[in-house]
Design an enzyme around this catalytic site. Sequence first.
Site, PDB file in Angstrom:
ATOM      1  N   THR A  10       0.832  -1.206   0.000  1.00 53.57           N
ATOM      2  CA  THR A  10       0.000   0.000   0.000  1.00 53.57           C
ATOM      3  C   THR A  10       0.868   1.260   0.000  1.00 53.57           C
ATOM      4  O   THR A  10       0.690   2.151  -0.834  1.00 53.57           O
ATOM      5  CB  THR A  10      -0.910  -0.005   1.254  1.00 53.57           C
ATOM      6  OG1 THR A  10      -1.622  -1.236   1.263  1.00 53.57           O
ATOM      7  CG2 THR A  10      -1.878   1.150   1.256  1.00 53.57           C
ATOM      8  N   GLY A 129       1.441   8.635  10.208  1.00 56.56           N
ATOM      9  CA  GLY A 129       1.182   8.567   8.759  1.00 56.56           C
ATOM     10  C   GLY A 129       1.537   9.869   8.068  1.00 56.56           C
ATOM     11  O   GLY A 129       2.703  10.268   8.014  1.00 56.56           O
ATOM     12  N   GLY A 182     -11.025  -2.267   5.371  1.00 50.64           N
ATOM     13  CA  GLY A 182      -9.601  -2.352   5.033  1.00 50.64           C
ATOM     14  C   GLY A 182      -8.692  -1.577   5.974  1.00 50.64           C
ATOM     15  O   GLY A 182      -7.509  -1.411   5.705  1.00 50.64           O
ATOM     16  N   ASP A 196       1.296  -1.492  17.966  1.00 50.98           N
ATOM     17  CA  ASP A 196       1.618  -0.489  16.943  1.00 50.98           C
ATOM     18  C   ASP A 196       1.798   0.884  17.603  1.00 50.98           C
ATOM     19  O   ASP A 196       2.774   1.593  17.333  1.00 50.98           O
ATOM     20  CB  ASP A 196       0.486  -0.457  15.903  1.00 50.98           C
ATOM     21  CG  ASP A 196       0.679   0.633  14.868  1.00 50.98           C
ATOM     22  OD1 ASP A 196       1.509   0.450  13.963  1.00 50.98           O
ATOM     23  OD2 ASP A 196       0.012   1.680  14.975  1.00 50.98           O
ATOM     24  N   LYS A 200       5.291   3.529  18.108  1.00 51.86           N
ATOM     25  CA  LYS A 200       5.290   4.969  17.812  1.00 51.86           C
ATOM     26  C   LYS A 200       5.670   5.762  19.061  1.00 51.86           C
ATOM     27  O   LYS A 200       6.357   6.789  18.971  1.00 51.86           O
ATOM     28  CB  LYS A 200       3.924   5.375  17.262  1.00 51.86           C
ATOM     29  CG  LYS A 200       3.651   4.730  15.895  1.00 51.86           C
ATOM     30  CD  LYS A 200       2.198   4.781  15.489  1.00 51.86           C
ATOM     31  CE  LYS A 200       1.962   4.138  14.122  1.00 51.86           C
ATOM     32  NZ  LYS A 200       0.546   3.931  13.810  1.00 51.86           N
TER      33      LYS A 200
HETATM   34  N1  HSE Z   1      -2.263  -0.091  11.523  1.00 52.39           N
HETATM   35  C1  HSE Z   1      -1.847   1.262  11.681  1.00 52.39           C
HETATM   36  C2  HSE Z   1      -3.027   2.123  12.169  1.00 52.39           C
HETATM   37  C3  HSE Z   1      -1.302   1.778  10.378  1.00 52.39           C
HETATM   38  O1  HSE Z   1      -4.166   1.619  12.182  1.00 52.39           O
HETATM   39  O2  HSE Z   1      -2.822   3.244  12.579  1.00 52.39           O
HETATM   40  C4  HSE Z   1      -0.477   3.021  10.474  1.00 52.39           C
HETATM   41  O3  HSE Z   1       0.643   2.860  11.283  1.00 52.39           O
END
Ligand code: HSE
Length: 405
Positions: A10, A129, A182, A196, A200
């Site tokens: 992606t 992001g 998605g 996740d 960060k």
């Molecule tokens: N899986 C992560 C989110 C993607 O949902 O923020 C971006 O790091």
Amino acid sequence: MKIAVMGYGTVGSGVVEVIESHQNTISKGTNGQTMEVAKILDLRDFPGDPHETLFTKDFNDILNDDEIKVVAETMGGVNPAFDFTMKLLKSGKSVVSSNKELVAQKGPELLRAAEESGANYLFEASVGGGIPIIRPMSQCLIANNIEGVAGILNGTTNFILTKMIEDGMTFADALKLAQDNGFAEKDPTADVEGFDACRKVCILASLAFGKHVYPNQVATEGITNITLEDVSYIASAKGVIKLLGQIKYINENKIAAFVSPAVVFNGSQLASVNGVNNAILVRGDAVGDVCFYGPGAGKLPTASAVVADMVDCVKHINRKKFFGWGEGAEDYVADYKECLQMPFYVRAKASENKIKAAFGEVKFLSRIGQPSDEKAFITDIMTQNELEKKLEGFEVINIIKVTNY
Ligand code: HSE
């Protein structure tokens, strides 16, 4: 200038798309130089893709091409991304990355390799992001002593919580909707368990205070225990539940860093961050509170940040950008349960008298359908260790931290 992209998923395909569709804006940032995608590394086949002639399955095709000076690593995961990035940096090629797992696990080694070879290693896209946060923190806020950072750092969990809060969906239904849209992976563990967001937090903490923080130093709790009953009680206190990554300065040698669900009251800038959006609030001693908000994931938003780093690398070719931080230490991250005081939301099966005897005057909350033997309340400020001691002998259903951001 020739560049390469490793990983055509992606984000990687978004990087190629943005480079090709934004040559005019890119050349303004690079003093007139264009960027040409010369190679794309991916083990998969992409029949019919217009870039078919650029694909390679052999990393050495990029490493040994002297004309390629800047490489985007959008592969994700630690291996083989670490090995590839290390070899590229040692050879003097600059690397930009969206790979938070790699930066959180191996940041110091990769930054050192870049330092030694004079290449640049940049990763704006690894946190938030498309939101600019790494560059603002490393440049624009550099005159501040950072007091703390609090962030909604995961779009998937923020989408799930928003659906629970706004539409009364259960966690399971909201997760399924996130998967159908998605946003969430088939295996959503890294998002819903907070891993996740933890990666960060490691990157933001390292950047804010100059010493690396590793994922195993950050206490991490996800959102799987949050129920509609908790959402409802907290709504009665004019608040919402968010998955927050929090970082606090304690002293020169210690910080606190943790990921957990948190009660955010409606006046906070973080309370109205909904859906897949992210927000990072940075508290500096000179600037006060500044909040960075926007799309925390997605093809083109993330590619926007990756390509901006590539432009910076092209601009700094043969020139080292001053950027990075030092190694961490085992005892650098304090046990937040012992050293941070805050209020807590508690839901328990107990009488008001028993709660008042243990906690004194507290703020009781209510919800429609509340059973007579269930109470929810917000405590005065205390450490989590003190809270847990007071709750000995209680039948606790849930505890959620209350944030002061
Ligand atoms: N899986 C992560 C989110 C993607 O949902 O923020 C971006 O790091």
